[in-house]
Design a protein around this motif. Sequence first.
Motif, PDB file in Angstrom:
ATOM      1  N   ALA A  46      -4.695   1.034  14.907  1.00  0.00           N
ATOM      2  CA  ALA A  46      -5.968   1.592  13.830  1.00  0.00           C
ATOM      3  C   ALA A  46      -5.246   2.879  12.854  1.00  0.00           C
ATOM      4  O   ALA A  46      -5.630   3.048  11.790  1.00  0.00           O
ATOM      5  CB  ALA A  46      -7.151   2.142  14.341  1.00  0.00           C
ATOM      6  N   THR A  47      -4.187   3.491  13.422  1.00  0.00           N
ATOM      7  CA  THR A  47      -3.772   4.709  12.827  1.00  0.00           C
ATOM      8  C   THR A  47      -2.769   4.163  11.587  1.00  0.00           C
ATOM      9  O   THR A  47      -2.429   4.907  10.480  1.00  0.00           O
ATOM     10  CB  THR A  47      -2.921   5.429  13.916  1.00  0.00           C
ATOM     11  N   GLU A  48      -2.532   2.621  11.796  1.00  0.00           N
ATOM     12  CA  GLU A  48      -1.578   2.047  10.891  1.00  0.00           C
ATOM     13  C   GLU A  48      -2.211   1.597   9.661  1.00  0.00           C
ATOM     14  O   GLU A  48      -1.815   1.434   8.240  1.00  0.00           O
ATOM     15  CB  GLU A  48      -0.735   1.036  11.391  1.00  0.00           C
ATOM     16  N   VAL A  49      -3.817   1.390   9.792  1.00  0.00           N
ATOM     17  CA  VAL A  49      -4.484   0.727   8.724  1.00  0.00           C
ATOM     18  C   VAL A  49      -4.534   1.415   7.544  1.00  0.00           C
ATOM     19  O   VAL A  49      -4.230   0.925   6.299  1.00  0.00           O
ATOM     20  CB  VAL A  49      -5.807   0.650   9.259  1.00  0.00           C
ATOM     21  N   PRO A  50      -4.579   2.699   7.153  1.00  0.00           N
ATOM     22  CA  PRO A  50      -4.448   3.396   5.991  1.00  0.00           C
ATOM     23  C   PRO A  50      -3.324   3.184   5.251  1.00  0.00           C
ATOM     24  O   PRO A  50      -3.059   3.555   4.236  1.00  0.00           O
ATOM     25  CB  PRO A  50      -4.532   4.938   6.277  1.00  0.00           C
ATOM     26  N   ASN A  51      -2.102   2.889   5.975  1.00  0.00           N
ATOM     27  CA  ASN A  51      -1.157   2.758   5.494  1.00  0.00           C
ATOM     28  C   ASN A  51      -0.849   1.326   4.649  1.00  0.00           C
ATOM     29  O   ASN A  51       0.214   1.117   3.786  1.00  0.00           O
ATOM     30  CB  ASN A  51       0.340   2.933   6.222  1.00  0.00           C
ATOM     31  N   LEU A  52      -1.669   0.453   4.795  1.00  0.00           N
ATOM     32  CA  LEU A  52      -1.371  -1.032   4.847  1.00  0.00           C
ATOM     33  C   LEU A  52      -1.727  -1.155   3.161  1.00  0.00           C
ATOM     34  O   LEU A  52      -0.876  -2.020   2.653  1.00  0.00           O
ATOM     35  CB  LEU A  52      -2.687  -1.856   5.221  1.00  0.00           C
ATOM     36  N   PHE A  53      -2.212  -0.205   2.400  1.00  0.00           N
ATOM     37  CA  PHE A  53      -2.379  -0.234   0.923  1.00  0.00           C
ATOM     38  C   PHE A  53      -1.340   0.585   0.207  1.00  0.00           C
ATOM     39  O   PHE A  53      -1.357   0.489  -0.849  1.00  0.00           O
ATOM     40  CB  PHE A  53      -3.911   0.024   0.607  1.00  0.00           C
ATOM     41  N   LYS A  54      -0.282   1.088   0.861  1.00  0.00           N
ATOM     42  CA  LYS A  54       0.571   1.825   0.229  1.00  0.00           C
ATOM     43  C   LYS A  54       1.696   0.939  -0.240  1.00  0.00           C
ATOM     44  O   LYS A  54       1.948  -0.108   0.229  1.00  0.00           O
ATOM     45  CB  LYS A  54       1.190   2.848   1.091  1.00  0.00           C
ATOM     46  N   LYS A  55       2.147   1.060  -1.498  1.00  0.00           N
ATOM     47  CA  LYS A  55       3.205   0.348  -2.174  1.00  0.00           C
ATOM     48  C   LYS A  55       4.526   0.184  -1.098  1.00  0.00           C
ATOM     49  O   LYS A  55       4.947   1.059  -0.691  1.00  0.00           O
ATOM     50  CB  LYS A  55       3.779   1.124  -3.413  1.00  0.00           C
ATOM     51  N   THR A  63      -1.816  -3.766  -1.992  1.00  0.00           N
ATOM     52  CA  THR A  63      -1.983  -2.794  -3.031  1.00  0.00           C
ATOM     53  C   THR A  63      -2.569  -3.356  -4.245  1.00  0.00           C
ATOM     54  O   THR A  63      -3.485  -2.609  -4.784  1.00  0.00           O
ATOM     55  CB  THR A  63      -0.696  -2.284  -3.552  1.00  0.00           C
ATOM     56  N   ILE A  64      -2.164  -4.442  -4.621  1.00  0.00           N
ATOM     57  CA  ILE A  64      -2.910  -5.290  -5.782  1.00  0.00           C
ATOM     58  C   ILE A  64      -4.214  -5.481  -5.372  1.00  0.00           C
ATOM     59  O   ILE A  64      -4.930  -5.680  -6.388  1.00  0.00           O
ATOM     60  CB  ILE A  64      -1.938  -6.586  -5.874  1.00  0.00           C
ATOM     61  N   LEU A  65      -4.370  -6.008  -4.207  1.00  0.00           N
ATOM     62  CA  LEU A  65      -5.769  -6.470  -3.529  1.00  0.00           C
ATOM     63  C   LEU A  65      -6.797  -5.325  -3.775  1.00  0.00           C
ATOM     64  O   LEU A  65      -7.803  -5.630  -4.414  1.00  0.00           O
ATOM     65  CB  LEU A  65      -5.833  -6.997  -2.011  1.00  0.00           C
ATOM     66  N   GLU A  66      -6.315  -4.173  -3.264  1.00  0.00           N
ATOM     67  CA  GLU A  66      -7.224  -2.729  -3.591  1.00  0.00           C
ATOM     68  C   GLU A  66      -7.595  -2.548  -5.085  1.00  0.00           C
ATOM     69  O   GLU A  66      -8.619  -2.376  -5.219  1.00  0.00           O
ATOM     70  CB  GLU A  66      -6.484  -1.829  -2.863  1.00  0.00           C
ATOM     71  N   LYS A  67      -6.658  -2.624  -5.861  1.00  0.00           N
ATOM     72  CA  LYS A  67      -6.600  -2.215  -7.187  1.00  0.00           C
ATOM     73  C   LYS A  67      -7.594  -3.372  -7.779  1.00  0.00           C
ATOM     74  O   LYS A  67      -8.258  -3.015  -8.910  1.00  0.00           O
ATOM     75  CB  LYS A  67      -5.473  -2.370  -8.173  1.00  0.00           C
TER      76      LYS A  67
END
Length: 380
Positions: free
Chosen positions: A309-318, A338-342
């Motif tokens: 779970a602690t790795e989840v926030p990093n998934l959207f980093k470039k 990252t593109i998905l989030e945008k």
Amino acid sequence: MKKILVIEDDELIRANLQDLLELEGFDVICADTGAQGLAQAQSICPDLIISDIMMPGLNGYDLLTSLRQDSQLAFIPFIFLSAKAEKTNIRHGMKLGADDYLTKPFESAELLDAISTRLAKQAAIAQLQHTIQELQQLNESKEDTLSVLSHDLRSPLTNMQMVISLLKTADSVEKQQSYMKILQDECVRELDLINDILDLQRLESDCAFTASEVFSVYDCLTKIINIWETRIQDNHQALTINAIPEISLVFGDRHSLERILTELLSNACKYTPPQGSINIDIDYHQTDNNSKSCFNLIFKISNTADIVATEVPNLFKKFYRASNARSSKQLGTGLGLTILEKLVEKLKGTLTVDSQAGWISFTIHLPLSRVNPLPLRVSA
């Protein structure tokens, strides 16, 4: 509430200052000696200090000198309030670093104006420091991005260069075909990275082209899922799909919807081990009770993956890549999520991620509008 430290050895003046400032909404802390005032400043780190000069023990001048030598307290606004009205005294106080110097007796309005001016200046300085810090972080981020980007762009090109050399000396058709396959894969990887960089740049600069059109959600989703169903089977992964709802015609950005679903399925394939499972759940619900045409399309992609779970926030980093992809060849560009989030943000949707019990799930809500009248089915 702003905290003001008042350091004054005259009890009546100190009490009057406290009453005046508390009526103006300030949190007032008082001290009757310079030494006590210094200890209070070190303890509470006030937003502003008002101090007399002539006090027993540590006088106002020495107090200010001590404060300006403390890195944590050096930039707190400091106002002298003293009966010493000679020009030399005022100049000496300002030379030591006082922000203002008022002489006794003083008008309440004069003191409040000095406080307001100093707090406003301090707020402007704090905002400037925050802006500078953001620019420094942005510059560091750009440097990191360029470093990673340079490495990622060089990697396929290096492999292609090496394969071209091997291809020149290949002594059999089988080797030639094998090298050509590697060359083709590396070309695709390079193009994917370049395309992802361009797409991300357009999304971040808010220049992404939105092409709204009338299309069938059912046909759009079915087409993408059918493409990935074959790849999932080739990876020896189990796929479960619920019934895709018959929503008929809608008006929206079909390209972005397809890209979002593609990125989710691509990510699921990369991080699901052989014999692992991938589940696709698609539904919708009405968002406006007064209009049957407004609804949220909901799709949830879940897959078995050991992502803490602690790795989840990093998934959207470039360029971030989780450590448990099935192989280095499956890592992709590191820009997909990252593109998905945008894209979800551009479409005014919501994206949530949950990781627990060996599963990770991405749930997306996208607002869409039906087109009336509603036919039973249409082609894409």
